[in-house]
Design a protein around this motif. Structure first.
Motif, short mmCIF file in Angstrom:
data_model
loop_
_atom_site.label_atom_id
_atom_site.label_comp_id
_atom_site.label_asym_id
_atom_site.label_seq_id
_atom_site.Cartn_x
_atom_site.Cartn_y
_atom_site.Cartn_z
N ALA A 150 -2.39 3.13 9.82
CA ALA A 150 -3.00 2.15 10.72
C ALA A 150 -3.87 1.16 9.93
N ARG A 151 -4.58 1.63 8.93
CA ARG A 151 -5.41 0.73 8.11
C ARG A 151 -4.53 -0.21 7.28
N ARG A 152 -3.39 0.29 6.78
CA ARG A 152 -2.47 -0.58 6.05
C ARG A 152 -1.91 -1.65 6.98
N PHE A 153 -1.56 -1.25 8.20
CA PHE A 153 -1.04 -2.20 9.18
C PHE A 153 -2.08 -3.30 9.43
N GLU A 154 -3.35 -2.91 9.58
CA GLU A 154 -4.42 -3.89 9.81
C GLU A 154 -4.56 -4.85 8.62
N ALA A 155 -4.42 -4.34 7.42
CA ALA A 155 -4.50 -5.20 6.23
C ALA A 155 -3.37 -6.23 6.23
N VAL A 156 -2.18 -5.81 6.58
CA VAL A 156 -1.04 -6.73 6.63
C VAL A 156 -1.21 -7.72 7.78
N ALA A 157 -1.76 -7.27 8.88
CA ALA A 157 -1.96 -8.14 10.05
C ALA A 157 -2.91 -9.30 9.73
N LYS A 158 -3.76 -9.14 8.73
CA LYS A 158 -4.69 -10.22 8.35
C LYS A 158 -3.97 -11.39 7.68
N LEU A 159 -2.77 -11.13 7.17
CA LEU A 159 -2.00 -12.19 6.51
C LEU A 159 -1.34 -13.09 7.55
N THR A 160 -1.12 -14.33 7.17
CA THR A 160 -0.36 -15.21 8.05
C THR A 160 1.11 -14.81 7.98
N ARG A 161 1.90 -15.29 8.91
CA ARG A 161 3.34 -14.99 8.90
C ARG A 161 3.96 -15.46 7.58
N ASP A 162 3.58 -16.66 7.12
CA ASP A 162 4.14 -17.17 5.85
C ASP A 162 3.74 -16.28 4.68
N GLU A 163 2.49 -15.80 4.67
CA GLU A 163 2.05 -14.91 3.60
C GLU A 163 2.83 -13.59 3.64
N ARG A 164 3.05 -13.06 4.83
CA ARG A 164 3.83 -11.83 4.96
C ARG A 164 5.26 -12.05 4.46
N ASP A 165 5.83 -13.21 4.76
CA ASP A 165 7.18 -13.52 4.28
C ASP A 165 7.23 -13.51 2.75
N VAL A 166 6.21 -14.06 2.12
CA VAL A 166 6.15 -14.08 0.65
C VAL A 166 6.03 -12.66 0.11
N VAL A 167 5.18 -11.86 0.73
CA VAL A 167 5.01 -10.47 0.29
C VAL A 167 6.31 -9.70 0.44
N VAL A 168 6.99 -9.86 1.56
CA VAL A 168 8.26 -9.17 1.79
C VAL A 168 9.28 -9.59 0.74
N ARG A 169 9.37 -10.88 0.49
CA ARG A 169 10.33 -11.36 -0.52
C ARG A 169 9.99 -10.78 -1.90
N PHE A 170 8.73 -10.78 -2.26
CA PHE A 170 8.29 -10.26 -3.54
C PHE A 170 8.61 -8.77 -3.66
N LEU A 171 8.25 -7.98 -2.65
CA LEU A 171 8.49 -6.54 -2.72
C LEU A 171 9.98 -6.22 -2.67
N THR A 172 10.74 -6.99 -1.93
CA THR A 172 12.19 -6.81 -1.89
C THR A 172 12.79 -7.08 -3.26
N ASP A 173 12.35 -8.16 -3.90
CA ASP A 173 12.83 -8.47 -5.25
C ASP A 173 12.50 -7.34 -6.22
N LEU A 174 11.27 -6.80 -6.13
CA LEU A 174 10.89 -5.70 -7.01
C LEU A 174 11.75 -4.46 -6.75
N SER A 175 12.01 -4.18 -5.47
CA SER A 175 12.84 -3.03 -5.11
C SER A 175 14.24 -3.18 -5.67
N GLN A 176 14.79 -4.38 -5.56
CA GLN A 176 16.14 -4.61 -6.08
C GLN A 176 16.19 -4.47 -7.60
N LEU A 177 15.13 -4.89 -8.26
CA LEU A 177 15.08 -4.71 -9.71
C LEU A 177 15.07 -3.22 -10.07
#
Length: 181
Positions: A150-177
């Protein structure tokens, strides 16, 4: 790096390509200035800090509940399935955890002995068993692991939608690597 060229006092300097790859054999950075490299190293250091914190939290949860990582995954799956009304069979659990049916039987024996799960007849298939998490374990997991989520969810909720999109893209790229490794 500090202004005199010596490494930072923090462990982040071990992630700095100027330190670990000074000849640019792996990390091409000649087109970047020091501020840009510092910024990249800051991201890598924050990621390492997160991984270490996440690992410590996971290990603490496992110690608290006296379970291993696969046991914890099984309980999370059983909780989510219960919340959606899905019936979990040993076969479904084995498939979800990507373990053999023999390993699943051992896992269920262990979790049942510890009072974490119940085996009962399947509600619609008399040949199958239904696996459920006990109320006590569900409550314990919600109070420990659930609160942290729940605390992690709250931390992510503080980001804007665009910021979340960047984080998702970044973490997805790292996962694929990591998967290509």
């Amino acid at each position: 790096m500090t202004s005199d060229g010596s490494p930072h006092a923090s462990p982040a300097w071990m992630l700095d390509p100027r330190v670990i790859d000074p000849g640019e054999e792996l990390v091409k950075r000649s087109a970047m200035d020091d501020d840009e490299v510092d910024s990249i190293v800051d991201v890598l250091a924050a990621l390492r800090t997160w991984r270490e914190a996440e690992q410590a939290m996971s290990e603490e949860s496992q110690r608290h509940m006296k379970l291993n990582a696969t046991d914890m995954k099984a309980l999370r799956f059983l909780m989510a399935s219960r919340n959606t009304g899905a019936v979990v069979t040993p076969g479904l659990l084995a498939e979800t955890l990507k373990i053999s049916t023999a390993s699943t039987t051992k896992l269920l024996d262990r979790l049942e002995r510890a009072g974490h799960v119940l085996r009962s007849p399947h509600p619609t298939d008399r040949r199958a068993l239904a696996i459920t998490i006990t109320d006590a374990t569900r409550t314990d997991a919600r109070e420990s692991v659930g609160r942290m989520h729940a605390r992690r969810f709250e931390a992510v909720a503080k980001l804007t939608r665009d910021e979340r999109d960047v984080v998702v893209r970044f973490l997805t790229d790292l996962s694929q690597l990591a998967q290509k490794h």
